[in-house]
Design a protein around this motif. Structure first.
Motif, PDB file in Angstrom:
ATOM      1  N   PRO A  27      25.908 109.507  -4.807  1.00  0.00           N
ATOM      2  CA  PRO A  27      24.768 108.609  -4.643  1.00  0.00           C
ATOM      3  C   PRO A  27      25.259 107.263  -4.103  1.00  0.00           C
ATOM      4  N   LEU A  28      24.547 106.731  -3.117  1.00  0.00           N
ATOM      5  CA  LEU A  28      24.932 105.481  -2.467  1.00  0.00           C
ATOM      6  C   LEU A  28      23.888 104.415  -2.742  1.00  0.00           C
ATOM      7  N   TYR A  29      24.344 103.257  -3.195  1.00  0.00           N
ATOM      8  CA  TYR A  29      23.479 102.112  -3.448  1.00  0.00           C
ATOM      9  C   TYR A  29      23.947 100.983  -2.544  1.00  0.00           C
ATOM     10  N   THR A  30      23.004 100.297  -1.920  1.00  0.00           N
ATOM     11  CA  THR A  30      23.357  99.196  -1.028  1.00  0.00           C
ATOM     12  C   THR A  30      23.076  97.874  -1.718  1.00  0.00           C
ATOM     13  N   LEU A  31      24.039  96.989  -1.649  1.00  0.00           N
ATOM     14  CA  LEU A  31      23.962  95.659  -2.237  1.00  0.00           C
ATOM     15  C   LEU A  31      24.234  94.664  -1.117  1.00  0.00           C
ATOM     16  N   THR A  32      23.308  93.745  -0.884  1.00  0.00           N
ATOM     17  CA  THR A  32      23.469  92.767   0.187  1.00  0.00           C
ATOM     18  C   THR A  32      23.759  91.393  -0.409  1.00  0.00           C
ATOM     19  N   ALA A  33      24.785  90.742   0.111  1.00  0.00           N
ATOM     20  CA  ALA A  33      25.142  89.387  -0.314  1.00  0.00           C
ATOM     21  C   ALA A  33      24.794  88.430   0.814  1.00  0.00           C
ATOM     22  N   LYS A  34      24.063  87.374   0.461  1.00  0.00           N
ATOM     23  CA  LYS A  34      23.710  86.360   1.454  1.00  0.00           C
ATOM     24  C   LYS A  34      23.380  85.057   0.734  1.00  0.00           C
ATOM     25  N   ASP A  35      23.882  83.968   1.285  1.00  0.00           N
ATOM     26  CA  ASP A  35      23.613  82.641   0.730  1.00  0.00           C
ATOM     27  C   ASP A  35      23.948  82.547  -0.758  1.00  0.00           C
ATOM     28  N   LYS A  74      36.850  93.118  -4.567  1.00  0.00           N
ATOM     29  CA  LYS A  74      36.918  93.385  -3.128  1.00  0.00           C
ATOM     30  C   LYS A  74      36.449  92.158  -2.358  1.00  0.00           C
ATOM     31  N   VAL A  75      37.304  91.626  -1.489  1.00  0.00           N
ATOM     32  CA  VAL A  75      36.935  90.519  -0.603  1.00  0.00           C
ATOM     33  C   VAL A  75      36.305  91.125   0.644  1.00  0.00           C
ATOM     34  N   ILE A  76      35.162  90.560   1.053  1.00  0.00           N
ATOM     35  CA  ILE A  76      34.440  91.082   2.211  1.00  0.00           C
ATOM     36  C   ILE A  76      34.148  89.923   3.147  1.00  0.00           C
ATOM     37  N   ALA A  77      34.611  90.016   4.376  1.00  0.00           N
ATOM     38  CA  ALA A  77      34.433  88.954   5.372  1.00  0.00           C
ATOM     39  C   ALA A  77      32.967  88.806   5.757  1.00  0.00           C
ATOM     40  N   ALA A  78      32.617  87.648   6.274  1.00  0.00           N
ATOM     41  CA  ALA A  78      31.259  87.404   6.759  1.00  0.00           C
ATOM     42  C   ALA A  78      30.899  88.452   7.809  1.00  0.00           C
ATOM     43  N   GLY A  79      29.716  89.030   7.684  1.00  0.00           N
ATOM     44  CA  GLY A  79      29.247  90.022   8.640  1.00  0.00           C
ATOM     45  C   GLY A  79      29.844  91.408   8.464  1.00  0.00           C
ATOM     46  N   ALA A  80      30.681  91.602   7.460  1.00  0.00           N
ATOM     47  CA  ALA A  80      31.332  92.897   7.238  1.00  0.00           C
ATOM     48  C   ALA A  80      30.675  93.631   6.076  1.00  0.00           C
ATOM     49  N   ARG A  81      31.117  94.851   5.883  1.00  0.00           N
ATOM     50  CA  ARG A  81      30.636  95.658   4.757  1.00  0.00           C
ATOM     51  C   ARG A  81      31.807  96.438   4.184  1.00  0.00           C
ATOM     52  N   ALA A  82      31.676  96.780   2.910  1.00  0.00           N
ATOM     53  CA  ALA A  82      32.730  97.556   2.246  1.00  0.00           C
ATOM     54  C   ALA A  82      32.079  98.536   1.292  1.00  0.00           C
ATOM     55  N   THR A  83      32.727  99.677   1.124  1.00  0.00           N
ATOM     56  CA  THR A  83      32.235 100.692   0.201  1.00  0.00           C
ATOM     57  C   THR A  83      33.176 100.761  -0.991  1.00  0.00           C
ATOM     58  N   ILE A  84      32.569 100.772  -2.176  1.00  0.00           N
ATOM     59  CA  ILE A  84      33.351 100.810  -3.412  1.00  0.00           C
ATOM     60  C   ILE A  84      32.899 102.023  -4.210  1.00  0.00           C
ATOM     61  N   ASP A  85      33.834 102.890  -4.579  1.00  0.00           N
ATOM     62  CA  ASP A  85      33.528 104.076  -5.375  1.00  0.00           C
ATOM     63  C   ASP A  85      33.715 103.761  -6.850  1.00  0.00           C
ATOM     64  N   PHE A  86      32.821 104.324  -7.661  1.00  0.00           N
ATOM     65  CA  PHE A  86      32.855 104.102  -9.102  1.00  0.00           C
ATOM     66  C   PHE A  86      32.945 105.441  -9.824  1.00  0.00           C
TER      67      PHE A  86
END
Length: 112
Positions: A27-35, A74-86
């Motif tokens: 199962p994939l959940y999307t989390l968006t970080a902004k501001d 996990k460090v994620i650069a501006a405009g990038a995305r990363a996947t983290i498995d749990f």
């Protein structure tokens, strides 16, 4: 007639392919970080089941997704995305935060 070595190699290749296919089925959940904030701030997952979170950094600066109880960082650069498995979680609430925006970048994963 096929040799035993060939059959063993073919069986191993099939096992690897099945394992890779199952990993893609998490199962994939999307989390968006902004501001300095996460959207959604709460992710609900099924307790006892592996899952994956894709963190999208839609902001103009780097973020650091961190959860001490889940031992994830996990460090994620501006405009990038990363996947983290749990791994499967027990029922409960697990906090996470953006270490670079700690006052506002707070959230939780709730396993039910």
């Amino acid at each position: 007639m096929m040799s035993p070595k060939f059959l063993t190699a073919a069986a191993f290749a099939a096992l690897l392919a099945a394992t890779a296919a199952r990993a893609d089925e998490l199962p994939l959940y999307t989390l968006t970080a902004k501001d300095g904030r996460f959207e959604p701030a709460t992710i609900e997952v099924t307790a006892g089941q592996k899952f994956r979170v894709e963190v999208v950094n839609a902001g103009s600066s780097a973020i650091e997704f961190e959860s001490k109880p889940l031992r994830k960082e996990k460090v994620i650069a501006a405009g990038a995305r990363a996947t983290i498995d749990f791994q499967p979680l027990k029922a409960g609430s697990y906090r996470f935060f953006d270490e670079f925006h700690e006052k506002t970048g707070q959230g939780e994963i709730v396993a039910r």
